[in-house]
Enzyme design. Structure first.
Site, PDB file in Angstrom:
ATOM      1  N   ALA A   1       0.825  -1.214   0.000  1.00 30.93           N
ATOM      2  CA  ALA A   1       0.000   0.000   0.000  1.00 30.93           C
ATOM      3  C   ALA A   1       0.853   1.255   0.000  1.00 30.93           C
ATOM      4  O   ALA A   1       0.457   2.301   0.503  1.00 30.93           O
ATOM      5  CB  ALA A   1      -0.923  -0.012   1.218  1.00 30.93           C
ATOM      6  N   ALA A   2       2.066   1.156  -0.568  1.00 31.67           N
ATOM      7  CA  ALA A   2       2.981   2.295  -0.504  1.00 31.67           C
ATOM      8  C   ALA A   2       2.951   3.160  -1.756  1.00 31.67           C
ATOM      9  O   ALA A   2       3.444   4.282  -1.756  1.00 31.67           O
ATOM     10  CB  ALA A   2       4.405   1.792  -0.259  1.00 31.67           C
TER      11      ALA A   2
ATOM     12  N   ARG B   1      -1.920   7.088 -11.629  1.00 34.66           N
ATOM     13  CA  ARG B   1      -2.969   7.067 -12.654  1.00 34.66           C
ATOM     14  C   ARG B   1      -4.323   7.530 -12.116  1.00 34.66           C
ATOM     15  O   ARG B   1      -5.222   7.832 -12.874  1.00 34.66           O
ATOM     16  CB  ARG B   1      -3.074   5.641 -13.235  1.00 34.66           C
TER      17      ARG B   1
ATOM     18  N   THR C   1       7.007  -3.094  -6.686  1.00 37.52           N
ATOM     19  CA  THR C   1       6.322  -4.031  -5.770  1.00 37.52           C
ATOM     20  C   THR C   1       7.292  -5.023  -5.121  1.00 37.52           C
ATOM     21  O   THR C   1       7.095  -5.411  -3.964  1.00 37.52           O
ATOM     22  CB  THR C   1       5.220  -4.798  -6.521  1.00 37.52           C
TER      23      THR C   1
ATOM     24  N   TYR D   1     -37.440  25.356  12.820  1.00 36.96           N
ATOM     25  CA  TYR D   1     -36.050  25.050  13.163  1.00 36.96           C
ATOM     26  C   TYR D   1     -36.012  24.693  14.641  1.00 36.96           C
ATOM     27  O   TYR D   1     -36.426  25.488  15.495  1.00 36.96           O
ATOM     28  CB  TYR D   1     -35.109  26.236  12.892  1.00 36.96           C
TER      29      TYR D   1
ATOM     30  N   ASN E   1     -47.002  19.580  20.657  1.00 36.64           N
ATOM     31  CA  ASN E   1     -47.289  20.017  19.295  1.00 36.64           C
ATOM     32  C   ASN E   1     -46.494  21.291  19.010  1.00 36.64           C
ATOM     33  O   ASN E   1     -46.668  22.304  19.691  1.00 36.64           O
ATOM     34  CB  ASN E   1     -48.791  20.287  19.135  1.00 36.64           C
TER      35      ASN E   1
ATOM     36  N   ALA F   1     -50.089  31.741  19.337  1.00 38.11           N
ATOM     37  CA  ALA F   1     -49.418  31.866  18.039  1.00 38.11           C
ATOM     38  C   ALA F   1     -48.721  33.218  17.931  1.00 38.11           C
ATOM     39  O   ALA F   1     -49.185  34.216  18.467  1.00 38.11           O
ATOM     40  CB  ALA F   1     -50.437  31.715  16.918  1.00 38.11           C
TER      41      ALA F   1
HETATM   42  C1  UD1 Z   1       0.630  -5.095 -10.468  1.00 39.47           C
HETATM   43  C2  UD1 Z   1       1.420  -6.293 -11.005  1.00 39.47           C
HETATM   44  C3  UD1 Z   1       0.708  -6.836 -12.255  1.00 39.47           C
HETATM   45  C4  UD1 Z   1      -0.698  -7.230 -11.887  1.00 39.47           C
HETATM   46  C5  UD1 Z   1      -1.461  -6.083 -11.248  1.00 39.47           C
HETATM   47  C6  UD1 Z   1      -2.762  -6.601 -10.678  1.00 39.47           C
HETATM   48  C7  UD1 Z   1       3.757  -5.859 -10.487  1.00 39.47           C
HETATM   49  C8  UD1 Z   1       5.087  -5.463 -11.035  1.00 39.47           C
HETATM   50  N1  UD1 Z   1       2.769  -5.879 -11.356  1.00 39.47           N
HETATM   51  O1  UD1 Z   1       0.645  -4.101 -11.482  1.00 39.47           O
HETATM   52  O2  UD1 Z   1       1.416  -7.953 -12.761  1.00 39.47           O
HETATM   53  O3  UD1 Z   1      -1.387  -7.691 -13.040  1.00 39.47           O
HETATM   54  O4  UD1 Z   1      -0.705  -5.524 -10.152  1.00 39.47           O
HETATM   55  O5  UD1 Z   1      -3.580  -5.550 -10.270  1.00 39.47           O
HETATM   56  O6  UD1 Z   1       3.649  -6.167  -9.327  1.00 39.47           O
HETATM   57  N2  UD1 Z   1       3.192  -0.560  -4.437  1.00 39.47           N
HETATM   58  C9  UD1 Z   1       4.030  -0.368  -3.363  1.00 39.47           C
HETATM   59  N3  UD1 Z   1       5.271   0.116  -3.574  1.00 39.47           N
HETATM   60  C10 UD1 Z   1       5.769   0.374  -4.829  1.00 39.47           C
HETATM   61  C11 UD1 Z   1       4.887   0.162  -5.924  1.00 39.47           C
HETATM   62  C12 UD1 Z   1       3.630  -0.316  -5.701  1.00 39.47           C
HETATM   63  O7  UD1 Z   1       3.637  -0.614  -2.217  1.00 39.47           O
HETATM   64  O8  UD1 Z   1       6.914   0.787  -4.949  1.00 39.47           O
HETATM   65  C13 UD1 Z   1       1.819  -1.061  -4.183  1.00 39.47           C
HETATM   66  C14 UD1 Z   1       0.749  -0.125  -4.702  1.00 39.47           C
HETATM   67  O9  UD1 Z   1       0.348   0.777  -3.684  1.00 39.47           O
HETATM   68  C15 UD1 Z   1      -0.378  -1.071  -5.103  1.00 39.47           C
HETATM   69  C16 UD1 Z   1       0.337  -2.376  -5.413  1.00 39.47           C
HETATM   70  O10 UD1 Z   1       1.637  -2.271  -4.879  1.00 39.47           O
HETATM   71  O11 UD1 Z   1      -1.282  -1.286  -4.055  1.00 39.47           O
HETATM   72  C17 UD1 Z   1       0.411  -2.654  -6.913  1.00 39.47           C
HETATM   73  O12 UD1 Z   1       1.090  -1.595  -7.528  1.00 39.47           O
HETATM   74  P1  UD1 Z   1       0.610  -0.983  -8.922  1.00 39.47           P
HETATM   75  O13 UD1 Z   1       1.548   0.094  -9.306  1.00 39.47           O
HETATM   76  O14 UD1 Z   1      -0.817  -0.675  -8.880  1.00 39.47           O
HETATM   77  O15 UD1 Z   1       0.880  -2.243  -9.872  1.00 39.47           O
HETATM   78  P2  UD1 Z   1       0.198  -2.573 -11.252  1.00 39.47           P
HETATM   79  O16 UD1 Z   1       0.854  -1.782 -12.319  1.00 39.47           O
HETATM   80  O17 UD1 Z   1      -1.259  -2.502 -11.162  1.00 39.47           O
HETATM   81 CA    CA Z   2      -2.637  -1.795  -9.592  1.00 34.99          CA
END
Ligand code: UD1
Ligand code: CA
Length: 454
Positions: free
Chosen positions: A10-11, A16, A80, A367, A378, A424
Site C-alpha cells: 500500500a505504498a 494514474r 512491488t 427550526y 405540538n 401563536a
Molecule cells: C501489479 C502487477 C501486475 C498485476 C497487477 C494486478 C507488479 C510489477 N505488477 O501491477 O502484474 O497484473 O498488479 O492488479 O507487481 N506498491 C508499493 N510500492 C511500490 C509500488 C507499488 O507498495 O513501490 C503497491 C501499490 O500501492 C499497489 C500495489 O503495490 O497497491 C500494486 O502496484 P501498482 O503500481 O498498482 O501495480 P500494477 O501496475 O497494477
Molecule cells: Ca494496480
C-alpha cells in the site's frame, strides 16, 4: 496449518488516479480501498498482517490504526518487489509461507484468497499465483506459459511484446510465497524494465530458472481481480460491489424497487421487509430497522428503528429515530437528533442536537436546535428555537403535552412547562410555568386609516 502471515502492498502513489489522496485511501462503497483488503484478511484470521506504507505514509497509518496490523515503511517507491523486501527484517527467522496481496485489489473474495492459500499449502509449493482470464486484460501483468502449459513468466503490459499482449490470463496481484525463497530471491532482482522498478512478479522467472515450478489458482470470476489504478477502475469496482451489496440485501428480505437506482454503502445494515424506493442513498454506519419504508432520501450515520417512514427529499445525518416515526418530505435531521417513537417531523423542518419526545409533532416549517422536547408536544408551523446569541448556543426545554402556537420564537435558554399553551406568534423570552397560557406578542391596535391623497 502454519501461522497465517500476510503482506499488503500500500505504498504506491497511484499516479494514474490523479489525486491528492493516496490511491488506497479512496473510498469504495464508503470504505477505503485498503480496508476492503484488510477486512478480508482479518475475516480469514491472518494472525500477522504487514502493511507496506510509503506515499502519504502517515495518512495510511492513521487510516489503518484500528486494525491489528504492523505498518512497514518503504521510503522510496521502487516497485512491488522492493516493497515486499521492506518486510524482510520483520519476518527474519520466520518459517513457512506468506500471502502477498496488492492493497488496490478490494474485490478479492474470502473464498478466492482461501483457495489460493490452500492450493499452495496442500502441495507444499514455493510460489503460487492468483490468475484470472479476462476478456480485456489491458494494463495487467500477463501470465506466460511454456509449451507444456506451465507458467514460466509474468510480463507487465509496459514490457510485453504484441504477442504477449494477446494473452488473456492475468496476474491478479495476490501470491503465496515460501519465505525461504522469497527474500533471498527478491534481493537478486534488478529494475531493468520499462518502469525502472523492482517487480515482485520477477520472482516467477527467477524460480523457473532455479527449476522451481510455479503453481496457481485461477479464479472463475472476471471481476474480483480488478486492481484499481484509475477513476474508471474505481467506478467499475463501485458498480460491482454495489451489485453484491444490493443482491445481498434482497436475499435477506429487503424490497429494492429498482436495484440500479439506490446506493448502499458497505457499512450499512438493513432489516427485513424494508422497502427502498429509487433514489435512496444509505451511507456510513446506518441501520434501517425492519418494516421501514424509504422514499428518495440520503441517510448517513443514523439508526432507524422499525416501521419508520421517510418521505421524499430528506437528508438525515447522525440521527437516532425510534419505531413508527414519520419524517418528511423535505426534512433535514442533523447530528444529535433523537426522534422518539410515533413522533412526526414534516415538511421543511430542520432539527439539530435535539430530542423530540414520543408522539410529539413538528409538522411544518420549523427550526429546532439544542432542544429537549417532551411527549405529545405540538410544535406549530414556523416555530423557531432561537438557540444562538452570536456567541453561544443555548437550550430550549419544552415539557410534555405543551402546545406551541404557530410562528413562535423560543429565545433560549428557555423552559416551557408541562401542558402549557403558547399563543401563536409569540416571542417567548422567559420561562413559562406549567399549565399556563402564555401570549407574548404585541397587542393588535386599530388606528383610523389615513385619508387618500386627492
Ligand atoms: C501489479 C502487477 C501486475 C498485476 C497487477 C494486478 C507488479 C510489477 N505488477 O501491477 O502484474 O497484473 O498488479 O492488479 O507487481 N506498491 C508499493 N510500492 C511500490 C509500488 C507499488 O507498495 O513501490 C503497491 C501499490 O500501492 C499497489 C500495489 O503495490 O497497491 C500494486 O502496484 P501498482 O503500481 O498498482 O501495480 P500494477 O501496475 O497494477
Ligand atoms: Ca494496480
Amino acid at each position: 496449518m502454519a501461522e497465517k502471515i500476510a503482506i499488503v502492498l500500500a505504498a504506491g502513489e497511484g499516479k494514474r488516479i490523479k489525486s491528492d489522496v493516496a490511491k488506497v485511501l479512496h473510498p469504495l462503497c464508503g470504505v477505503p480501498i485498503l480496508h476492503h483488503v484488510l477486512n478480508r484478511l482479518t475475516h480469514l484470521r491472518f494472525a500477522r498482517i504487514f502493511v507496506i506504507v510509503g506515499h502519504q505514509a502517515q495518512q495510511v497509518r492513521e487510516s489503518v490504526a484500528l486494525y491489528d496490523v504492523t505498518c512497514v515503511l518503504q521510503s522510496e517507491q521502487r516497485g512491488t518487489g522492493h516493497a515486499v523486501l521492506q518486510a524482510q527484517n520483520a519476518l527474519s527467522g520466520v518459517n513457512g509461507s506468506v500471502l502477498i496481496v496488492n492493497g488496490d485489489a478490494p474485490l478479492l473474495s474470502d473464498e478466492t484468497i482461501m483457495h489460493l492459500w490452500e492450493t499452495h499449502h496442500l502441495k507444499k509449493e514455493t510460489v503460487t499465483l492468483l490468475t484470472a482470464l479476462l476478456p480485456s486484460a489491458a494494463g495487467y501483468g500477463r501470465i506466460i506459459r511454456d509449451d507444456n502449459g506451465n507458467i514460466c513468466n509474468v510480463v507487465e503490459s509496459a514490457d510485453a511484446t504484441p504477442e504477449e499482449l494477446r494473452v488473456h490470463e492475468i496476474n491478479a496481484g495476490a501470491y503465496v510465497v515460501d519465505l525461504s525463497f522469497l527474500f533471498p530471491t527478491l534481493s537478486t532482482l534488478t529494475s531493468h524494465n520499462q518502469q525502472n522498478e523492482i517487480y515482485l512478479t520477477d520472482i516467477v522467472r527467477a524460480a523457473v530458472q532455479k527449476g522451481i515450478s510455479i503453481s496457481y489458482y485461477q479464479t472463475p470470476s472476471t471481476s474480483e481481480s480488478l486492481g484499481i489504478n484509475s477513476r474508471r477502475d474505481l467506478a467499475r469496482a463501485e458498480a460491482v460491489l454495489q451489485q453484491h451489496i444490493v443482491d445481498g440485501w434482497m436475499d435477506k428480505g429487503v424490497t429494492i424497487i429498482d436495484p440500479n437506482a439506490v446506493r448502499i454503502e458497505a457499512t450499512v445494515t438493513i432489516g427485513r421487509d424494508v422497502v427502498l424506493y429509487p433514489g435512496v442513498i444509505l451511507e456510513g454506519h446506518t441501520h434501517i430497522g425492519s418494516g421501514t419504508v424509504l422514499y428518495p432520501c440520503r441517510i448517513r450515520d443514523s439508526h432507524l428503528a422499525e416501521r419508520v417512514v421517510v418521505r421524499d427529499s430528506c437528508v438525515i445525518d447522525g440521527a437516532d429515530i425510534a419505531s413508527d416515526v414519520s419524517v418528511g418530505p423535505f426534512a433535514h435531521l442533523r447530528p444529535g437528533t433523537q426522534l422518539h417513537s410515533k413522533s412526526h417531523v414534516g415538511n421543511f423542518v430542520e432539527i439539530k442536537k435535539s430530542k423530540l419526545g414520543a408522539g410529539s409533532k413538528a409538522n411544518h416549517l420549523s427550526y429546532i436546535g439544542d432542544a429537549d422536547i417532551g411527549k405529545n408536544v405540538n410544535i406549530g408551523a414556523g416555530t423557531i428555537t432561537c438557540n444562538y446569541d452570536g456567541i453561544q448556543k443555548h437550550q430550549t426545554r419544552i415539557d410534555d403535552d405543551a402546545f406551541i402556537g404557530s410562528g413562535t420564537q423560543l429565545v433560549a435558554p428557555v423552559h416551557v412547562g408541562v401542558g402549557t399553551v403558547i399563543g401563536a406568534g409569540s416571542t417567548v423570552t422567559k420561562d413559562v410555568p406549567p399549565q399556563t397560557l402564555a401570549i407574548a406578542r404585541a397587542r393588535q391596535t386599530h388606528l383610523p386609516k389615513r385619508p387618500k391623497r386627492p
